[in-house]
Motif scaffolding. Structure first.
Motif, short mmCIF file in Angstrom:
data_model
loop_
_atom_site.label_atom_id
_atom_site.label_comp_id
_atom_site.label_asym_id
_atom_site.label_seq_id
_atom_site.Cartn_x
_atom_site.Cartn_y
_atom_site.Cartn_z
N ALA A 1 -6.76 -4.48 -0.57
CA ALA A 1 -7.74 -5.50 -0.21
C ALA A 1 -8.23 -6.24 -1.45
O ALA A 1 -8.42 -7.46 -1.44
CB ALA A 1 -8.92 -4.86 0.52
N SER B 1 0.79 -1.23 0.00
CA SER B 1 0.00 0.00 0.00
C SER B 1 0.82 1.27 0.00
O SER B 1 0.44 2.27 -0.63
CB SER B 1 -0.93 0.02 1.22
OG SER B 1 -1.82 -1.06 1.19
N CYS C 1 -9.47 -8.49 5.62
CA CYS C 1 -10.49 -7.47 5.87
C CYS C 1 -10.18 -6.72 7.17
O CYS C 1 -10.21 -5.48 7.21
CB CYS C 1 -11.87 -8.12 5.95
SG CYS C 1 -13.21 -6.93 6.17
N ALA D 1 -7.88 0.09 0.03
CA ALA D 1 -8.97 -0.67 -0.58
C ALA D 1 -8.46 -1.47 -1.79
O ALA D 1 -8.85 -2.61 -2.01
CB ALA D 1 -10.10 0.27 -1.00
N VAL E 1 -7.14 1.59 7.45
CA VAL E 1 -7.97 2.69 6.95
C VAL E 1 -8.30 3.66 8.08
O VAL E 1 -8.21 4.89 7.92
CB VAL E 1 -9.27 2.15 6.32
CG1 VAL E 1 -10.30 3.28 6.15
CG2 VAL E 1 -8.99 1.51 4.97
N THR F 1 -7.10 -4.45 6.83
CA THR F 1 -7.37 -3.31 5.94
C THR F 1 -8.20 -2.24 6.65
O THR F 1 -7.87 -1.05 6.60
CB THR F 1 -8.12 -3.78 4.68
OG1 THR F 1 -7.32 -4.73 3.98
CG2 THR F 1 -8.40 -2.60 3.75
N SER G 1 -13.33 -0.22 0.96
CA SER G 1 -12.59 -1.46 1.25
C SER G 1 -13.51 -2.67 1.26
O SER G 1 -13.18 -3.73 0.71
CB SER G 1 -11.87 -1.34 2.60
OG SER G 1 -10.90 -0.31 2.56
#
Length: 459
Positions: A297, A22, A317, A294, A324, A320, A375
């Protein structure tokens, strides 16, 4: 050589790998956003508030048309990642060549739509008389850069699918620096106004697209691009369309709701338009921070689906959403703390800064909710469910926003009430996505277990 850029997302620590994926993507997305930021800053400082309002107000219109085709790049990323995770390298090869051909065909349609519909749609949005001519000029020139923009996004989608987010960062560093130099040259030296910033943007886009093309052509990995082998492989095209078209339709309808918002902004006059345009540009940096997570993910879920590592989906999940919350809150709160300084980069007019501060405060503080929404939708697309997220987002984030503008805003027609629609619709949509995600994951694992699947020891 190629392997050092690729990433196995199906084993090892999830947090460490999502961060490694990321962070370069966040930086490259911010550089891409600087294309538009450079346009806004230069035109606001050297061409005046009217030119700033003209360039800034075109975003929803450009996205309305462009996002329909950009959605296909989501389908490309999901399809390539799934085949890569399953180690089906011949299918990766066929998907790449199908995707590149689709980007070339799509770009022609996108240019025709953008150039022909610019003026009618700007009139429909209620653009003021002192803004509309410059806005139309910017849009028409901008769309001639769409072939490069689409190719870059399709190509970087291929690289993201195999875990490579570093080389797109390098390429955008070059293109971003060029964009800033050309902006200053065309606007200050040659006094080209909005036409100059549009021209600088499309030249930079063609540079970044060329670098992505060279990367794919020179690659010796499974995603090597041979222009002589471009073809529509039916199954691969269908897989891309199945995920990409709902994603594109969702993004376009989302942009349509933003056009409704922009029309409401336009009713407050060019000063408020300029303030909103500046704030929206700053918000873009918050957006790319959470949206990059996102996209992580999406790629991680897709690869693990291909490898049948269903046991890792819940962990992907959770990690992530945590990232976030942390990263989105940090960037959002920072933008609010320094709002006057940041807005002052775009305009020295106190009225413009005050208008922008209202928008930036409301949205900057609540942007992690938007990150949750994106996401969860990307997780479901990675699991092969693209229609559901599209319907939920269209009804929740888009439909409710339009209802707000026409039914709630008239009760208290202020800037604050207008932008309050964002966090409220994000919250409702995120909660609905979470319910749908939970149901989809449980059903997926139950079906896999019924077919004899067992979770590997390593997770």
């Amino acid at each position: 050589m190629e392997k050092r850029y690729e990433m196995d997302m199906c084993s090892g620590p999830v947090l460490k790998k999502i961060l490694a994926f990321s962070l370069p993507l966040i930086l490259s997305s911010m550089l891409q956003l600087l294309f538009n930021a450079a346009d806004i800053v230069v035109v606001g400082r050297f061409a005046g508030p009217t030119a700033l309002a003209a360039v800034g107000s075109t975003g929803p219109l450009i996205n309305l048309i462009l996002n329909l085709f950009m959605g296909l790049s989501v389908g490309v990323s999901v399809t390539v990642a799934r085949h890569y995770g399953a180690r089906e390298f011949s299918n990766v090869h066929d998907t790449v060549h199908t995707a590149v051909l689709m980007s070339l065909v799509s770009s022609i349609a996108c240019v025709v739509l953008g150039v022909s519909l610019a003026s009618p749609l700007l009139q429909l949005m209620g653009s003021p008389a002192d803004v509309i001519d410059q806005a139309a000029t910017y849009v028409r020139i901008y769309f001639f850069g769409v072939p490069a923009s689409l190719f870059y996004n399709f190509g970087s989608g291929i690289l993201r699918a195999v875990g490579d987010t570093k080389r797109p960062l390098y390429y955008l560093s070059v293109a971003g620096a060029l964009n800033v130099v050309l902006n200053l040259l065309f606007v200050i030296k040659f006094h080209m106004g909005v036409a100059g910033v549009a021209l600088a943007t499309i030249i930079s886009q063609y540079v970044s697209a060329s670098l992505i093309a060279l990367c794919l052509i020179r690659s010796e990995s499974c995603y090597h691009l041979n222009l002589k082998e471009l073809a529509f492989h039916k199954e691969k095209a269908a897989a891309i369309i199945r995920v990409g078209v709902p994603a594109g339709l969702q993004a376009s309808v989302f942009s349509l709701s933003n056009i409704v918002i922009q029309s409401a902004i336009n009713s407050f006059g060019s000063i408020n338009m300029a303030g909103s345009a500046a704030a929206a540009n700053i918000e873009g940096f918050i957006y790319v921070a959470v949206n990059s997570l996102a996209q992580a993910a999406l790629s991680f879920t897709s690869q693990n689906m291909g490898a049948k590592r269903y046991d890792r989906i819940g962990k992907i999940c959770s990690v992530t959403l945590l990232l976030v919350l942390v990263i989105g809150s940090f960037v959002g709160v920072s933008s609010v703390i320094f709002k006057n300084t940041l807005l002052g980069l775009y305009s020295t007019d106190p009225a413009v800064i005050a208008a922008g501060a209202i928008r930036l405060t409301i949205i900057g503080l609540t942007y992690p909710i938007c990150g949750f929404m994106d996401s969860l939708a990307c997780m479901m697309r990675g699991m092969g469910k693209s229609l559901g997220p599209m319907i939920v987002t269209i009804l929740g984030a888009c439909g409710l926003r339009v209802v707000w503008v026409y039914l709630v805003l008239p009760l208290n027609p202020t800037f604050f009430m207008l932008f309050l629609s964002y966090p409220i619709t994000w919250t409702i949509t995120s909660l609905t996505h979470f319910v749908f995600y939970t149901f989809t994951k449980k059903r997926l694992i139950a079906k896999a277990v019924a077919e004899g699947w067992t979770a590997p020891a390593e997770s």
